[in-house]
Design a protein around this motif. Structure first.
Motif, PDB file in Angstrom:
ATOM      1  N   MET A   1      -2.171 -13.609   2.780  1.00  0.00           N
ATOM      2  CA  MET A   1      -2.113 -13.499   4.250  1.00  0.00           C
ATOM      3  C   MET A   1      -1.139 -12.393   4.663  1.00  0.00           C
ATOM      4  O   MET A   1      -1.350 -11.723   5.671  1.00  0.00           O
TER       5      MET A   1
ATOM      6  N   VAL B   1      -3.162  -9.030   4.021  1.00  0.00           N
ATOM      7  CA  VAL B   1      -4.591  -9.038   4.339  1.00  0.00           C
ATOM      8  C   VAL B   1      -5.030  -7.821   5.152  1.00  0.00           C
ATOM      9  O   VAL B   1      -6.172  -7.369   5.034  1.00  0.00           O
ATOM     10  N   HIS B   2      -4.157  -7.252   5.959  1.00  0.00           N
ATOM     11  CA  HIS B   2      -4.523  -6.094   6.769  1.00  0.00           C
ATOM     12  C   HIS B   2      -4.698  -4.823   5.925  1.00  0.00           C
ATOM     13  O   HIS B   2      -5.287  -3.854   6.383  1.00  0.00           O
TER      14      HIS B   2
ATOM     15  N   VAL C   1      -9.191  -5.738  10.290  1.00  0.00           N
ATOM     16  CA  VAL C   1      -8.238  -6.846  10.286  1.00  0.00           C
ATOM     17  C   VAL C   1      -6.852  -6.227  10.444  1.00  0.00           C
ATOM     18  O   VAL C   1      -6.488  -5.317   9.714  1.00  0.00           O
TER      19      VAL C   1
ATOM     20  N   THR D   1      -2.520  -7.116  11.644  1.00  0.00           N
ATOM     21  CA  THR D   1      -1.515  -8.186  11.614  1.00  0.00           C
ATOM     22  C   THR D   1      -1.668  -9.097  12.826  1.00  0.00           C
ATOM     23  O   THR D   1      -1.261 -10.256  12.783  1.00  0.00           O
TER      24      THR D   1
ATOM     25  N   SER E   1      -4.606 -10.015  14.073  1.00  0.00           N
ATOM     26  CA  SER E   1      -5.870 -10.764  13.979  1.00  0.00           C
ATOM     27  C   SER E   1      -5.604 -12.251  13.822  1.00  0.00           C
ATOM     28  O   SER E   1      -4.555 -12.664  13.324  1.00  0.00           O
TER      29      SER E   1
ATOM     30  N   ASN F   1      -5.848 -16.094  12.367  1.00  0.00           N
ATOM     31  CA  ASN F   1      -5.802 -16.613  10.997  1.00  0.00           C
ATOM     32  C   ASN F   1      -7.198 -16.801  10.426  1.00  0.00           C
ATOM     33  O   ASN F   1      -7.404 -16.618   9.224  1.00  0.00           O
TER      34      ASN F   1
ATOM     35  N   LYS G   1      -8.358 -13.440   9.220  1.00  0.00           N
ATOM     36  CA  LYS G   1      -7.619 -13.099   8.005  1.00  0.00           C
ATOM     37  C   LYS G   1      -8.130 -13.893   6.806  1.00  0.00           C
ATOM     38  O   LYS G   1      -8.354 -13.346   5.727  1.00  0.00           O
TER      39      LYS G   1
ATOM     40  N   ARG H   1     -11.390 -12.538   5.519  1.00  0.00           N
ATOM     41  CA  ARG H   1     -11.268 -11.333   4.692  1.00  0.00           C
ATOM     42  C   ARG H   1     -10.779 -11.700   3.291  1.00  0.00           C
ATOM     43  O   ARG H   1     -11.269 -11.168   2.300  1.00  0.00           O
TER      44      ARG H   1
END
Length: 106
Positions: A37, A40-41, A76, A78, A80, A82, A85, A88
């Motif tokens: 998490m 993830v971006h 995606v 930061t 976005s 949950n 995220k 993805r």
């Protein structure tokens, strides 16, 4: 052993893995994906982490590029949600676990 693989067994495996990745083994056993998490971006960082964890760093550069390109098709950030995220992360894990480089033991 790979000679035992068929269209049905691969399809069945992918269906089961997709469900487990998204939903967990049961409502009590789900992955928090805490570290994922946080990155993830950054699709490249996410794929590199999964490559290390799931494939001991053995995914080819071409496979990594394909996965990163596919993941970047959906933005995606930061900020976005949950859900976005987690989707993805689940897609990235699924791509790795569906790759021939993950499925074929070396």
């Amino acid at each position: 052993e790979f000679q035992l693989v068929s269209k049905s067994s691969v399809g069945g495996y992918l269906n089961v893995m997709q469900n487990v990745i998204y939903s967990g083994i049961s409502s009590d056993v789900t992955a928090p994906y805490t570290t994922e998490m946080a990155i993830v971006h950054d699709a490249n960082a996410l794929v590199q982490r999964l490559n290390l964890l799931l494939c001991a760093g053995q995914l080819s550069a071409a496979t990594i590029t394909l996965m990163v390109t596919a993941l970047n098709a959906t933005a995606v950030t930061t900020a976005s949600s949950n859900t976005v995220k987690r989707n993805r992360i689940a897609a990235a894990i699924f791509l790795v676990m569906a790759s021939s480089e993950y499925l074929v033991q070396k």
